[in-house]
Motif scaffolding. Structure first.
Motif, PDB file in Angstrom:
ATOM      1  N   VAL A  75       0.827  -1.208   0.000  1.00  0.00           N
ATOM      2  CA  VAL A  75       0.000   0.000   0.000  1.00  0.00           C
ATOM      3  C   VAL A  75       0.861   1.259   0.000  1.00  0.00           C
ATOM      4  O   VAL A  75       0.507   2.262  -0.631  1.00  0.00           O
ATOM      5  CB  VAL A  75      -0.983   0.001   1.197  1.00  0.00           C
ATOM      6  N   THR A  76       1.994   1.234   0.684  1.00  0.00           N
ATOM      7  CA  THR A  76       2.853   2.421   0.706  1.00  0.00           C
ATOM      8  C   THR A  76       3.644   2.585  -0.588  1.00  0.00           C
ATOM      9  O   THR A  76       4.242   3.638  -0.826  1.00  0.00           O
ATOM     10  CB  THR A  76       3.827   2.369   1.898  1.00  0.00           C
ATOM     11  N   SER A  77       3.642   1.550  -1.433  1.00  0.00           N
ATOM     12  CA  SER A  77       4.304   1.631  -2.747  1.00  0.00           C
ATOM     13  C   SER A  77       3.287   1.836  -3.868  1.00  0.00           C
ATOM     14  O   SER A  77       3.645   1.747  -5.047  1.00  0.00           O
ATOM     15  CB  SER A  77       5.104   0.343  -3.009  1.00  0.00           C
ATOM     16  N   ASN A  78       2.024   2.080  -3.493  1.00  0.00           N
ATOM     17  CA  ASN A  78       0.932   2.320  -4.453  1.00  0.00           C
ATOM     18  C   ASN A  78       0.652   1.129  -5.361  1.00  0.00           C
ATOM     19  O   ASN A  78       0.148   1.293  -6.477  1.00  0.00           O
ATOM     20  CB  ASN A  78       1.226   3.566  -5.299  1.00  0.00           C
ATOM     21  N   ILE A  79       0.973  -0.059  -4.899  1.00  0.00           N
ATOM     22  CA  ILE A  79       0.614  -1.264  -5.632  1.00  0.00           C
ATOM     23  C   ILE A  79      -0.771  -1.730  -5.195  1.00  0.00           C
ATOM     24  O   ILE A  79      -1.596  -2.125  -6.018  1.00  0.00           O
ATOM     25  CB  ILE A  79       1.665  -2.369  -5.412  1.00  0.00           C
ATOM     26  N   THR A 102       4.525   0.614  12.454  1.00  0.00           N
ATOM     27  CA  THR A 102       3.847  -0.061  11.342  1.00  0.00           C
ATOM     28  C   THR A 102       4.375   0.393   9.992  1.00  0.00           C
ATOM     29  O   THR A 102       4.541  -0.418   9.076  1.00  0.00           O
ATOM     30  CB  THR A 102       2.318   0.189  11.417  1.00  0.00           C
ATOM     31  N   LEU A 103       4.636   1.669   9.846  1.00  0.00           N
ATOM     32  CA  LEU A 103       5.105   2.219   8.569  1.00  0.00           C
ATOM     33  C   LEU A 103       6.625   2.306   8.488  1.00  0.00           C
ATOM     34  O   LEU A 103       7.156   2.902   7.541  1.00  0.00           O
ATOM     35  CB  LEU A 103       4.500   3.611   8.340  1.00  0.00           C
ATOM     36  N   SER A 104       7.327   1.718   9.457  1.00  0.00           N
ATOM     37  CA  SER A 104       8.789   1.796   9.447  1.00  0.00           C
ATOM     38  C   SER A 104       9.356   1.112   8.210  1.00  0.00           C
ATOM     39  O   SER A 104       8.817   0.124   7.719  1.00  0.00           O
ATOM     40  CB  SER A 104       9.370   1.138  10.708  1.00  0.00           C
TER      41      SER A 104
END
Length: 354
Positions: free
Chosen positions: A72-76, A90-92
């Motif tokens: 999700v953080t890579s927009n996949i 969590t977002l580390s």
């Protein structure tokens, strides 16, 4: 660059490569979701119902909680799903940041927030359900119902007559424990604290063979493993056999007499016959009484539980469709049926500040 950071970056690159290859097989127009393997059963059910209702296809890729965050953080992925509590870590390892929005638990306010044109940018955590974890095992030769009834784990230790049972689960995952020693320890504890159930006898202990307990755990990065470790305090599993999904866990326990592991509640219907469940602070789940299970999970009397959570960012191109899906699963009768069938307790929390 530290060795730990280098390994983390390598893992992220491997995950991204796998996710990119997977996107090539996605049907045109479908919206990609992915993450926790524990979330997979409920998401397969929900997305199938949504496609029938709204004629819009969401594809869920069961890759694990860490891959959900990376995706999700890579927009996949339009949303990444995890099966553990969210926090600052969590977002580390990503460049993503939380939106900073406060916690909302009212479904009406959540819907208004999701629909607002002024929704803050940044990442959000949307908890939509509660899942229980089950400690289960393939009972060895000589093990009986009295021993099964006595196998109860206190997560806090407050109700224990001594520290003995606090260490049992850690001993199991040290792979230095055997079933006769476990039976004897349970017998000793019952002498100090008389049980409500029929007591274990010396003959019960003598009938159990000194077979080693085979511990089985999940892979590093698994939401199920993180939840298990944080709830039980068992963080050292280097001596355990490692599997990468709930399905593999079930298969390994079924195939190995004397093995011990943990699994998502969604698989409870498969825990029968020679497979047995341990109690948690006096509460035991029942594959034949789903209402009982719902009651003790919903009231948190059954302590071994964790949230199912979606991570998303409202500035992505598919957010409007994702938002409509979230609103639907909070309110639609067919969505509610999926929750009931999969044994997931509905609970909604939206926050950008875990």
């Amino acid at each position: 660059m530290s060795k730990k950071l280098s390994i983390s970056l390598i893992i992220i690159v491997i995950i991204l490569s796998g996710l990119w290859i997977w996107t090539l097989a996605i049907p045109k127009g479908a919206i990609m979701l992915g993450g926790s393997t524990s979330v997979n059963p409920i998401m397969q059910s929900l997305t199938s119902e949504y496609k029938r209702d709204k004629n819009l296809e969401f594809i869920y890729n069961s890759t694990g909680s860490r891959a959900g965050v990376v995706g999700v953080t890579s927009n996949i992925y339009s949303a990444g799903f995890i099966s553990k509590e969210t926090d600052n870590s969590t977002l580390s390892g990503t460049s993503a940041e939380w939106s900073g929005s406060g916690k909302v638990t009212d479904e009406y306010i959540i819907t208004k927030t999701l629909n607002s044109v002024n929704i803050l940018p940044g990442y959000y955590s949307f908890q939509f359900g509660i899942d229980a974890l089950i400690l289960f095992y393939n009972q060895p030769n000589g093990w009986n119902d009295r021993l099964s009834d006595a196998l109860n784990f206190e997560l806090t230790g407050d109700a224990l007559p001594d520290a003995l049972q606090t260490d049992i689960l850690k001993n199991i995952y040290d792979a230095s424990y055997n079933w006769k020693k476990l039976a004897n320890d349970l017998y000793v504890m019952q002498q100090k604290s008389p049980p409500l159930t029929p007591p274990i006898t010396e003959e019960d202990v003598n009938n159990v063979q000194a077979t080693s307990i085979l511990p089985i755990s999940r892979e590093d990065g698994s939401g199920t493993r993180d939840a298990f470790s944080s709830l039980t305090g068992v963080t050292e599993v280097t001596n355990a056999n490692i599997v990468s999904s709930n399905g593999q866990m079930l298969s390994q326990i079924k195939s190995n007499v004397g093995s011990f592991g943990y699994i998502s509640y969604a698989f409870i219907s498969s825990i029968r016959d020679n497979l047995k469940m341990a109690s948690i602070e006096g509460e035991r789940l029942d594959p034949d009484d789903l209402q009982h299970n719902k009651n003790i999970i919903e009231t948190a009397d059954y302590k071994l539980q964790r949230p199912f959570t979606a991570l998303f960012e409202p500035e992505t191109k598919n957010f409007a469709k994702l938002r409509d899906f979230f609103v639907w699963l909070m309110s639609d009768d067919s969505a509610n049926e999926s929750f009931v069938n999969e044994g997931i307790i509905k609970k909604f929390i939206l926050t950008g500040r875990p």
